[in-house]
Design a protein around this motif. Structure first.
Motif, short mmCIF file in Angstrom:
data_model
loop_
_atom_site.label_atom_id
_atom_site.label_comp_id
_atom_site.label_asym_id
_atom_site.label_seq_id
_atom_site.Cartn_x
_atom_site.Cartn_y
_atom_site.Cartn_z
N LEU A 311 0.85 -1.18 0.00
CA LEU A 311 0.00 0.00 0.00
C LEU A 311 0.89 1.23 0.00
CD1 LEU A 311 -1.29 0.68 3.57
CD2 LEU A 311 -0.16 -1.46 3.06
N TRP A 312 0.33 2.33 -0.46
CA TRP A 312 1.13 3.55 -0.57
C TRP A 312 0.23 4.74 -0.30
CZ3 TRP A 312 0.47 -0.13 -4.36
CH2 TRP A 312 -0.54 0.14 -5.28
N ARG A 313 0.70 5.62 0.52
CA ARG A 313 -0.05 6.85 0.79
C ARG A 313 -0.15 7.65 -0.50
NH1 ARG A 313 0.29 9.13 6.00
NH2 ARG A 313 0.20 11.14 5.00
N THR A 314 -1.34 8.23 -0.73
CA THR A 314 -1.55 9.01 -1.95
C THR A 314 -1.60 10.50 -1.65
OG1 THR A 314 -3.95 8.81 -1.69
CG2 THR A 314 -2.85 7.13 -3.03
N LYS A 334 -8.77 9.21 -9.96
CA LYS A 334 -7.82 8.87 -11.03
C LYS A 334 -6.91 7.70 -10.67
CE LYS A 334 -7.48 13.32 -13.36
NZ LYS A 334 -8.13 14.17 -12.33
N LEU A 335 -6.86 7.39 -9.37
CA LEU A 335 -5.94 6.33 -8.95
C LEU A 335 -6.57 4.95 -8.95
CD1 LEU A 335 -4.14 8.23 -6.05
CD2 LEU A 335 -3.54 8.08 -8.48
N ALA A 336 -7.87 4.90 -9.24
CA ALA A 336 -8.59 3.62 -9.18
C ALA A 336 -7.90 2.50 -9.97
CB ALA A 336 -10.03 3.80 -9.65
N PRO A 337 -7.36 2.77 -11.15
CA PRO A 337 -6.77 1.65 -11.91
C PRO A 337 -5.58 0.99 -11.21
CG PRO A 337 -7.04 3.60 -13.31
CD PRO A 337 -7.34 4.03 -11.90
N TYR A 338 -5.00 1.65 -10.23
CA TYR A 338 -3.78 1.11 -9.61
C TYR A 338 -4.07 0.19 -8.43
CZ TYR A 338 -1.74 4.63 -12.57
OH TYR A 338 -1.39 5.37 -13.66
N GLY A 340 -5.66 -3.06 -6.45
CA GLY A 340 -6.03 -4.44 -6.75
C GLY A 340 -5.44 -5.34 -5.68
N PRO A 341 -5.79 -6.62 -5.67
CA PRO A 341 -5.31 -7.51 -4.62
C PRO A 341 -3.80 -7.42 -4.37
CG PRO A 341 -6.98 -8.60 -5.93
CD PRO A 341 -6.71 -7.27 -6.60
N GLY A 342 -3.44 -7.12 -3.14
CA GLY A 342 -2.03 -7.01 -2.77
C GLY A 342 -1.46 -5.61 -2.89
N HIS A 343 -2.20 -4.69 -3.55
CA HIS A 343 -1.64 -3.36 -3.88
C HIS A 343 -2.71 -2.29 -3.74
CE1 HIS A 343 1.51 -5.85 -5.42
NE2 HIS A 343 0.69 -6.41 -6.28
N TRP A 344 -2.60 -1.46 -2.72
CA TRP A 344 -3.71 -0.53 -2.42
C TRP A 344 -3.28 0.92 -2.33
CZ3 TRP A 344 -7.65 -3.54 -3.20
CH2 TRP A 344 -7.52 -4.91 -2.92
N ASN A 345 -4.12 1.78 -2.91
CA ASN A 345 -3.98 3.22 -2.67
C ASN A 345 -4.35 3.48 -1.21
OD1 ASN A 345 -3.37 4.29 -5.35
ND2 ASN A 345 -5.42 3.59 -5.91
N ASP A 346 -3.59 4.33 -0.55
CA ASP A 346 -3.82 4.60 0.87
C ASP A 346 -4.09 6.10 1.07
OD1 ASP A 346 -3.72 4.99 3.59
OD2 ASP A 346 -1.65 4.32 3.85
N PRO A 347 -5.37 6.47 1.19
CA PRO A 347 -5.69 7.89 1.41
C PRO A 347 -5.51 8.32 2.86
CG PRO A 347 -7.72 6.61 1.15
CD PRO A 347 -6.58 5.63 1.07
N CYS A 370 -14.30 2.69 2.38
CA CYS A 370 -14.63 1.30 2.00
C CYS A 370 -14.87 1.20 0.50
CB CYS A 370 -15.85 0.82 2.78
SG CYS A 370 -15.48 0.48 4.51
N LEU A 371 -15.57 2.18 -0.07
CA LEU A 371 -15.78 2.15 -1.52
C LEU A 371 -14.46 2.29 -2.27
CD1 LEU A 371 -19.06 4.22 -1.54
CD2 LEU A 371 -18.79 2.04 -2.75
N LEU A 372 -13.52 3.03 -1.67
CA LEU A 372 -12.22 3.25 -2.32
C LEU A 372 -11.27 2.07 -2.13
CD1 LEU A 372 -11.61 7.01 -1.37
CD2 LEU A 372 -12.27 6.10 -3.61
N SER A 373 -11.73 0.99 -1.51
CA SER A 373 -10.85 -0.14 -1.21
C SER A 373 -9.60 0.35 -0.45
CB SER A 373 -10.39 -0.86 -2.49
OG SER A 373 -11.46 -1.15 -3.33
N ALA A 374 -9.83 1.27 0.45
CA ALA A 374 -8.71 1.85 1.20
C ALA A 374 -8.38 0.98 2.40
CB ALA A 374 -9.08 3.26 1.67
N PRO A 375 -7.13 1.06 2.87
CA PRO A 375 -6.80 0.42 4.15
C PRO A 375 -7.74 0.98 5.22
CG PRO A 375 -4.83 1.22 3.04
CD PRO A 375 -5.98 1.73 2.26
N LEU A 376 -8.22 0.13 6.10
CA LEU A 376 -9.09 0.58 7.19
C LEU A 376 -8.30 0.53 8.48
CD1 LEU A 376 -12.48 -1.18 6.29
CD2 LEU A 376 -11.70 1.15 5.70
N MET A 377 -7.55 1.60 8.72
CA MET A 377 -6.76 1.70 9.94
C MET A 377 -7.44 2.67 10.89
SD MET A 377 -4.21 -0.23 9.92
CE MET A 377 -3.60 -1.36 8.70
N ALA A 378 -8.16 2.12 11.85
CA ALA A 378 -8.82 2.98 12.84
C ALA A 378 -7.75 3.84 13.50
CB ALA A 378 -9.54 2.13 13.86
#
Ligand code: GLA
Length: 492
Positions: A311-314, A334-338, A340-347, A370-378
């Motif tokens: 994952l990578w902070r955006t 715009k980052l949606a295409p990047y 996928g399983p194992g590789h996540w945009n991190d807002p 959740c819709l953005l498939s973002a990491p859920l770090m409380a």
């Protein structure tokens, strides 16, 4: 002749300290846990004018702003919103820093030299190559991170209690697993160069064992620079050694934050520097998820998987308010295409429950992530959270969108009059739809079945916050959305 000689003598004498604030100064900030942080000030005073910069906690120069004389000294601000009051104090400089709110520091800075703030010589970056996928995080990571709520007030006890609370609150059962220590755990290095935690964390291995005994995983934080963003020991020149130490402790996740590496390397070196740690983690003998934190520089989403990043902070850091959250959340399209399983945009991590937003706004925040498939770090205090907060964080129907195995990040279907509709395709042909109202008053939101790619009403239409099945009919959905609120639907 006489006059010339006199001039030479004066020029050769060491620069006498003027009675002003001019000079290089070091402010030592000792912490109760045995670490001393250093902030440098480089001030150039000419009469009533002042220029220069602050090097907070060992990071690079941040220019001073709006200096004005006050008494025998000056007042100025810097980009992070800090306000400084400085005045001569014998051979020293009296410094007061107001951080905003009630937080402040007041101490004497001592004369220092330019050499102390010079960054170390650059270690040559490794040659680029494509590292293999580490096989971790097939769905976005779920867990907790200490930073947003606790900042430096995190210790062994807090982490253990958080692990307990994660289980007791039902969060673990809802899928949360990582308990992640962010910055300020480090002390320094021992004689062999191994990283040593400070007094807040007396035994990292024992802590990992405890977290594991709860069925959870432990995460940690470092920087590729000499110091972290908080001014603590970074991994510079010790990457492989640190990865091995983490493995020996039983660490399962590393957040790796650029920070002071920016004083040594530039954007062209980003990938190589992250590759160095990615490689070290792959060879440390333990699966460790790799979280890149460099605020979206250098189009990180295009190369992070090649350094074995999960994952990578955006973006820059989130704050616990509506403006910051929506500025980030509604600009990830715009980052949606990047993703996928194992590789996540991190807002960035969640602020749900930290007090700066209303329950409706936090539902929006959580739904959007959740819709953005973002990491859920409380990012809140799990030990004391309200029922409202717990209900948001454990809404399993919404979490299921985030954790959908297809791993497709939502994109925008429409944006009209402050109402945004995002859609996320789900495994098995379902479609999640988020109707977000960014207005401060209730608004109507709608979409047609055709816009959702259907020729007829769906067989089922589920309302994920209302926990109810609706009756789809006509040519689309139309509903009222509360101010700053959201309606999340699943069509199947
Ligand atoms: C940076 C990161 C934050 C946090 C702090 C810790 O600002 O972006 O998420 O890790 O550093 O110092």
């Amino acid at each position: 002749m006489k006059l010339l000689l006199l001039t030479l003598v004066i020029a050769a004498a060491p620069a006498a300290r003027s009675s002003g604030v001019d000079g290089v100064w070091r402010l030592d900030q000792p912490k109760a846990w045995g670490v001393t942080l250093h902030t440098y000030l480089v001030l150039h005073q000419k009469g009533a004018t002042l220029e220069g910069g602050v090097y907070p906690n060992g990071s690079g120069e941040v220019a001073i702003r709006d200096p004005r004389p006050e008494g025998a000294g000056f007042v100025f601000t810097m980009a992070w919103g800090w306000t400084f009051h400085v005045r001569p104090d014998g051979a020293n400089l009296h410094v007061q820093i107001l951080y905003g709110g009630d937080a402040h520091d007041e101490a004497a800075a001592v004369p220092a030299s330019e050499a102390e703030i010079r960054p170390p010589v650059a270690i040559a970056p490794p040659a680029l190559r494509a590292l293999p996928d580490n096989g971790l995080l097939r769905t976005p990571p779920m867990g907790w991170n200490s930073w947003n709520h606790f900042e430096e007030k995190v210790d062994d006890k807090t982490v253990r209690e958080t692990a307990d609370a994660m289980v007791k609150s039902g969060m673990a059962a809802a899928g949360y697993v990582y308990v992640n220590i962010d910055d300020t755990w480090e002390a320094g290095r021992d004689a062999s160069g191994a990283i040593v935690p400070n007094r807040k964390f007396p035994d990292m291995k024992a802590l990992a064992d405890y977290v594991h005994s709860k069925g959870l995983k432990l995460g940690i934080y470092s920087s590729p620079g000499p110091v972290t963003c908080g001014g603590y020991e970074g991994s510079y020149g010790h990457e492989e050694q640190d990865a091995r130490t983490y493995a020996a402790w039983g660490i399962d996740y590393l957040k790796y934050d650029w920070c002071s590496a920016g004083r040594i390397y530039g954007i062209p070196e980003l990938r190589a520097i992250y590759q160095r740690m990615g490689d070290a983690l792959l060879h440390c003998g333990r699966p460790i998820a790799f979280s890149l934190c460099e605020y979206g520089m250098g189009d990180v989403w295009t190369w992070a998987p090649l350094v074995s990043g999960n994952l990578w902070r955006t973006t820059d850091d989130i704050s616990d308010n509506w403006k910051s959250m929506t500025n980030i959340g509604f600009n990830q399209d715009k980052l949606a295409p990047y993703a996928g399983p194992g590789h996540w945009n991190d807002p960035d991590m969640l602020e749900v429950g930290n007090g700066g937003m209303t329950p409706a706004e936090y539902r929006t925040h959580f739904s959007l992530w959740c819709l953005l498939s973002a990491p859920l770090m409380a990012g809140n205090d799990l030990r004391t959270m309200s029922d409202d907060t717990r209900e948001i964080l454990t809404n399993r129907e919404v979490i299921a969108l985030d954790q959908d195995p297809l791993g497709r990040q939502a994109t925008r279907l429409s944006a009209r009059d402050g109402v945004e509709v995002l859609t996320k395709p789900l495994q098995g042909g379902g479609l999640a739809v988020g109707l977000f109202n960014r207005n401060p008053a209730e608004a109507e939101a709608s979409f047609t079945w055709a816009e959702a790619g259907r020729t007829a009403p769906p067989a089922t239409l589920r309302d994920l916050w209302g926990h109810a099945d609706l009756s789809p009919s006509g040519d689309g959905f139309r509903g009222r959305v509360p101010a700053h609120g959201v309606v999340v639907l699943v069509l199947r």
